[in-house]
Design an enzyme around this catalytic site. Sequence first.
Site, PDB file in Angstrom:
ATOM      1  N   VAL A  44      71.630   7.893  33.870  1.00 14.08           N
ATOM      2  CA  VAL A  44      70.706   9.025  33.913  1.00 14.08           C
ATOM      3  C   VAL A  44      69.983   9.181  32.580  1.00 14.08           C
ATOM      4  O   VAL A  44      68.753   9.360  32.532  1.00 14.08           O
ATOM      5  CB  VAL A  44      71.446  10.321  34.300  1.00 14.08           C
ATOM      6  CG1 VAL A  44      70.507  11.519  34.213  1.00 14.08           C
ATOM      7  CG2 VAL A  44      72.024  10.223  35.707  1.00 14.08           C
ATOM      8  N   CYS A  45      70.729   9.090  31.491  1.00 14.15           N
ATOM      9  CA  CYS A  45      70.129   9.283  30.173  1.00 14.15           C
ATOM     10  C   CYS A  45      69.156   8.170  29.821  1.00 14.15           C
ATOM     11  O   CYS A  45      68.179   8.397  29.100  1.00 14.15           O
ATOM     12  CB  CYS A  45      71.219   9.398  29.110  1.00 14.15           C
ATOM     13  SG  CYS A  45      72.207  10.892  29.289  1.00 14.15           S
ATOM     14  N   THR A  46      69.391   6.959  30.330  1.00 12.01           N
ATOM     15  CA  THR A  46      68.442   5.870  30.111  1.00 12.01           C
ATOM     16  C   THR A  46      67.079   6.237  30.694  1.00 12.01           C
ATOM     17  O   THR A  46      66.037   6.034  30.058  1.00 12.01           O
ATOM     18  CB  THR A  46      68.972   4.571  30.743  1.00 12.01           C
ATOM     19  OG1 THR A  46      70.195   4.200  30.085  1.00 12.01           O
ATOM     20  CG2 THR A  46      67.967   3.442  30.606  1.00 12.01           C
ATOM     21  N   LEU A  49      65.470   9.195  28.396  1.00 13.26           N
ATOM     22  CA  LEU A  49      64.855   8.815  27.128  1.00 13.26           C
ATOM     23  C   LEU A  49      63.526   8.114  27.356  1.00 13.26           C
ATOM     24  O   LEU A  49      62.568   8.299  26.592  1.00 13.26           O
ATOM     25  CB  LEU A  49      65.799   7.940  26.304  1.00 13.26           C
ATOM     26  CG  LEU A  49      66.677   8.712  25.323  1.00 13.26           C
ATOM     27  CD1 LEU A  49      67.797   9.450  26.056  1.00 13.26           C
ATOM     28  CD2 LEU A  49      67.274   7.804  24.255  1.00 13.26           C
TER      29      LEU A  49
END
Length: 219
Positions: A44-46, A49
């Site tokens: 998810v964080c990929t 960002l």
Amino acid sequence: MTLRINQTAPDFTADTTQGSISFHDWIGDSWAVLFSHPKNFTPVCTTELGAMAGLDGEFRKRNVKVIGISVDPVDSHVKWKQDIKTATGFDVAYPLIGDKDLKVAKLYDMLPDDAGDSSEGRTPADNATVRSVYVIGPDKKIKLILTYPMTTGRNFEEILRTIDSIQLTAKHQVATPANWKQGEDVIITAAVSNEDAITRFGSFETVLPYLRKTRQPVA
């Protein structure tokens, strides 16, 4: 430490992918978005960002600096940036803070004091609360705090929308209604009398005695 809106954002010195920074000095006369991630190389964080990188120009237009943080060292961030570009097509040009000793995460109330003092051996589940967004003004005061669950990707268009509202209402005695977007009508605050409202805004609509709407100020 519990952080609240209108408190001074804690200052800190940290290593980033763009060198060492002192946070308040780095903000300078700009606005800032500090957004955190539980762990590098997480799905998810990929996407997040990359999404933030794709909106970099929109934040710059609003005089907003963007900085990310993860409880991993800077060299890990550098490796992760290539994955982010592969997945989203965007280069991460904004700095990423390395917080391998968890100091900034604790300073910003993202992890409890008993979380230890090293990122080594930690999993995303261990860092579940490190999933926050802080909008900070040029006065170094916290203007907005958002905290998301692990499985829900953040809506950065919503963060831009809130910044538009915060910047507008800092300049004029107005508030923004539910689902407001740039250019739509705004609410006149109770501190402005009807007579003053006419002087300031030219005209307004009284929906209820305590709810008055007018066109968004443009200056």
